[in-house]
Design a protein around this motif. Sequence first.
Motif, PDB file in Angstrom:
ATOM      1  N   TRP A 266      -5.311   3.705   4.215  1.00 45.46           N
ATOM      2  CA  TRP A 266      -5.930   3.896   2.729  1.00 45.46           C
ATOM      3  C   TRP A 266      -7.065   5.109   2.919  1.00 45.46           C
ATOM      4  O   TRP A 266      -7.107   5.909   1.882  1.00 45.46           O
ATOM      5  CB  TRP A 266      -6.437   2.740   2.360  1.00 45.46           C
ATOM      6  CG  TRP A 266      -5.900   1.807   1.839  1.00 45.46           C
ATOM      7  CD1 TRP A 266      -5.211   0.500   2.533  1.00 45.46           C
ATOM      8  CD2 TRP A 266      -4.820   1.704   0.489  1.00 45.46           C
ATOM      9  NE1 TRP A 266      -4.166   0.044   1.962  1.00 45.46           N
ATOM     10  CE2 TRP A 266      -4.004   0.647   0.507  1.00 45.46           C
ATOM     11  CE3 TRP A 266      -4.984   2.389  -0.503  1.00 45.46           C
ATOM     12  CZ2 TRP A 266      -3.092   0.185  -0.448  1.00 45.46           C
ATOM     13  CZ3 TRP A 266      -4.102   2.235  -1.588  1.00 45.46           C
ATOM     14  CH2 TRP A 266      -3.230   0.971  -1.563  1.00 45.46           C
TER      15      TRP A 266
ATOM     16  N   PHE B 230       3.541  10.319  -9.471  1.00 42.47           N
ATOM     17  CA  PHE B 230       2.907  10.349 -10.849  1.00 42.47           C
ATOM     18  C   PHE B 230       1.956  11.530 -11.151  1.00 42.47           C
ATOM     19  O   PHE B 230       2.366  12.312 -12.167  1.00 42.47           O
ATOM     20  CB  PHE B 230       2.356   9.108 -11.416  1.00 42.47           C
ATOM     21  CG  PHE B 230       1.577   9.187 -12.568  1.00 42.47           C
ATOM     22  CD1 PHE B 230       2.247   9.131 -13.840  1.00 42.47           C
ATOM     23  CD2 PHE B 230       0.505   9.218 -12.904  1.00 42.47           C
ATOM     24  CE1 PHE B 230       1.679   9.175 -15.087  1.00 42.47           C
ATOM     25  CE2 PHE B 230      -0.301   8.893 -14.074  1.00 42.47           C
ATOM     26  CZ  PHE B 230       0.444   9.288 -15.281  1.00 42.47           C
TER      27      PHE B 230
ATOM     28  N   GLY C 295       0.959  -1.300   0.014  1.00 43.48           N
ATOM     29  CA  GLY C 295      -0.013  -0.136   0.104  1.00 43.48           C
ATOM     30  C   GLY C 295       0.593   1.219  -0.039  1.00 43.48           C
ATOM     31  O   GLY C 295       0.589   2.285  -0.793  1.00 43.48           O
ATOM     32  N   ALA C 296       1.806   1.234   0.742  1.00 43.44           N
ATOM     33  CA  ALA C 296       2.747   2.643   1.110  1.00 43.44           C
ATOM     34  C   ALA C 296       3.416   2.585  -0.394  1.00 43.44           C
ATOM     35  O   ALA C 296       3.581   3.838  -0.749  1.00 43.44           O
ATOM     36  CB  ALA C 296       3.757   2.124   2.162  1.00 43.44           C
TER      37      ALA C 296
ATOM     38  N   ALA D 163       2.515   1.614  -3.538  1.00 44.50           N
ATOM     39  CA  ALA D 163       1.499   2.099  -4.679  1.00 44.50           C
ATOM     40  C   ALA D 163       1.080   3.591  -4.032  1.00 44.50           C
ATOM     41  O   ALA D 163       1.096   4.315  -5.162  1.00 44.50           O
ATOM     42  CB  ALA D 163       0.178   1.374  -4.405  1.00 44.50           C
ATOM     43  N   GLN D 164       0.821   3.974  -3.012  1.00 49.49           N
ATOM     44  CA  GLN D 164       0.525   5.388  -2.597  1.00 49.49           C
ATOM     45  C   GLN D 164       1.578   6.302  -3.240  1.00 49.49           C
ATOM     46  O   GLN D 164       1.336   7.424  -3.863  1.00 49.49           O
ATOM     47  CB  GLN D 164       0.150   5.379  -1.319  1.00 49.49           C
ATOM     48  CG  GLN D 164      -1.084   4.695  -0.785  1.00 49.49           C
ATOM     49  CD  GLN D 164      -1.207   4.529   0.630  1.00 49.49           C
ATOM     50  OE1 GLN D 164      -0.432   5.244   1.402  1.00 49.49           O
ATOM     51  NE2 GLN D 164      -2.033   3.942   1.103  1.00 49.49           N
TER      52      GLN D 164
ATOM     53  N   TRP E 108      -4.850   8.325   3.158  1.00 45.56           N
ATOM     54  CA  TRP E 108      -4.044   8.653   1.780  1.00 45.56           C
ATOM     55  C   TRP E 108      -5.488   9.065   0.655  1.00 45.56           C
ATOM     56  O   TRP E 108      -4.901   9.937  -0.139  1.00 45.56           O
ATOM     57  CB  TRP E 108      -3.536   7.157   1.181  1.00 45.56           C
ATOM     58  CG  TRP E 108      -2.910   7.505  -0.303  1.00 45.56           C
ATOM     59  CD1 TRP E 108      -1.979   8.034  -0.460  1.00 45.56           C
ATOM     60  CD2 TRP E 108      -3.395   6.846  -1.513  1.00 45.56           C
ATOM     61  NE1 TRP E 108      -1.477   8.129  -1.806  1.00 45.56           N
ATOM     62  CE2 TRP E 108      -2.415   7.351  -2.234  1.00 45.56           C
ATOM     63  CE3 TRP E 108      -4.405   6.012  -1.745  1.00 45.56           C
ATOM     64  CZ2 TRP E 108      -2.421   6.768  -3.658  1.00 45.56           C
ATOM     65  CZ3 TRP E 108      -4.572   5.536  -2.933  1.00 45.56           C
ATOM     66  CH2 TRP E 108      -3.661   6.052  -4.229  1.00 45.56           C
TER      67      TRP E 108
ATOM     68  N   VAL F 219       1.638   6.396  -7.077  1.00 47.03           N
ATOM     69  CA  VAL F 219       0.649   7.273  -7.696  1.00 47.03           C
ATOM     70  C   VAL F 219       0.710   8.799  -7.360  1.00 47.03           C
ATOM     71  O   VAL F 219       0.525   9.535  -8.144  1.00 47.03           O
ATOM     72  CB  VAL F 219      -0.812   6.931  -6.794  1.00 47.03           C
ATOM     73  CG1 VAL F 219      -2.020   7.887  -7.594  1.00 47.03           C
ATOM     74  CG2 VAL F 219      -1.148   5.530  -7.525  1.00 47.03           C
ATOM     75  N   GLN F 220       1.170   9.094  -6.151  1.00 46.12           N
ATOM     76  CA  GLN F 220       1.394  10.524  -5.697  1.00 46.12           C
ATOM     77  C   GLN F 220       2.339  11.356  -6.628  1.00 46.12           C
ATOM     78  O   GLN F 220       2.221  12.371  -6.961  1.00 46.12           O
ATOM     79  CB  GLN F 220       1.705  10.560  -4.185  1.00 46.12           C
ATOM     80  CG  GLN F 220       1.606  11.939  -3.534  1.00 46.12           C
ATOM     81  CD  GLN F 220       0.100  11.935  -2.889  1.00 46.12           C
ATOM     82  OE1 GLN F 220      -0.466  10.929  -3.033  1.00 46.12           O
ATOM     83  NE2 GLN F 220      -0.391  13.256  -2.705  1.00 46.12           N
TER      84      GLN F 220
END
Lengths: 268, 262
Positions: free
Chosen positions: B174, A37, A27-28, A30-31, B177, A34-35
Amino acid sequence: MTELRQAARIARTSALYEVLQPGRLAGAGAQLGVQIFLTWCLWRALYDAVPASSGLSREQAVSYAVLATLYGRLRGPDRDVAGDTVRQHVWSGSIVYWYLRPVTPRRYHWLRAAGDQAYGLAWAAVTYAVCRALGLIGPPASAGGAALFGLTLLLGQFVLYYLLALVDVACFWTLRNFGVLAIIRLASSLFAGAIVPLWFFPGWFRAISSWLPFESSLHVPLSLYIGRIAPADAGRYLLVQVVWIVLLALALRLAWRRADQQIVVQGG
Amino acid sequence: MLTWRFITLSLKSAIEHRADFFFMILVGAIWQVTVVAFATVLITRFPGMGGWTPGAVLLMTAVRSGGHTLAGSFFMGARQIAELTLEGRIDAFLLRPMPVYRQVMLNYFHVPMLGDLVVTGVMFAIAARYLDLDWTPWRVVYLVAAVLGAMFLEAAVQTFLGSFALRHPTAKQWQEWTEDLMATFGSYPLNILPDLARAVFVFVLPIAVCGYLPVAFLTGHTTELPVPVWAAAASPAIGAVLFAAALRWWTTRLRRYESVGG
């Protein structure tokens, strides 16, 4: 040697907490991806119609913005989730265990923070390498700028540590610190130039920010990296950082001493 | 009556720590100031973004921010579900004569919204000044609907993700985020993003509903929309529909709730 092993064990706690939970780790990652990009897209779009603004070219601004996103990862995982902040321990009374261990609370707090930073730095370093390979971040403006970037980044993290540790220790008196902590987090983003590089702000805003400890944590290192601050001008910024570190370290030392003397656990 | 007592108790609990209460109000204002800061930079340093004028972008920021403020006021409890579950407090909620969802929402008085409200009002005023738009009554009504749509969308997202927190505390990560993502990218014209990212923000995590689609319709920026104009016009209703769906999802997850005590 035993002491060093003990310190390493304490320091790696947060890293293990995240690494041993694949879901949290993925999760970390992927986050962050995305951030980065989206930040890249956003700043490129802003510069679509102008080649430069406030002395920053598109390449400089995009590099700054992406590096600022990486900076967010520097502080490591959220320790609040692991339930190991001073506030949580003071609130529940388990702070008493910090005083029963063979490590002083002050040292324990410092080691945990250092471990978090080191883990965050590992994340940032790997992501930086990937971003460089993909061309999302440009190279440092000069070798001198790169060296000073590393030095000011390190000193800036010390400033932030002392500041956040002071807020943490204040919980011995205030019991809650959500408000102050949130303000410091937001102020450190705004006045450090994490949301928008400070170069875009008017002079009065930059003047206020130059009196605060936040800009030394991000704005100064990143401006050196992209070449907006010349290495020859770095002396003044380094001096400001050192002054803040000394002042905040003294204040923290005093706060810990007072806290040690007046600790009350569950009324007894 | 019982609901009102819950609200006053949550407020009293927040005021108990006066310094923290005061600082939390400041937090709301500062948080919004950071959004305004970016918008100000946009207006003063760049000619616009993705073909949108600075005034239109600022209106989008104001709509999203208004929706966020209202969502924070009424649905902030969704962010606390992981803690409430870990502390076993959901068990107590199940025994009381009030829907669990409402108790979760009323359990926490989101103090920063007091500061949020002021800054959001200022943002709308600035946007209106920069925009050359005739504010007819229907436009004002549509704007209010857009803000409510943004509120429902944020509530839907937080409720949906918060439902997972009944069994998996990591869901909170999540939730935080997603809130950050919506705050950062919900305020800008999504036509600046590549097609895939834009499609995700329209059809998967519909951040577009928070500001982009309704404001595009309101200000006439309809040439590059990823959906038909009628769909953009109806976007405020999408937030409400998704919120209803999220509530159903919450009910389903709550049926599978197991206390941490076993």
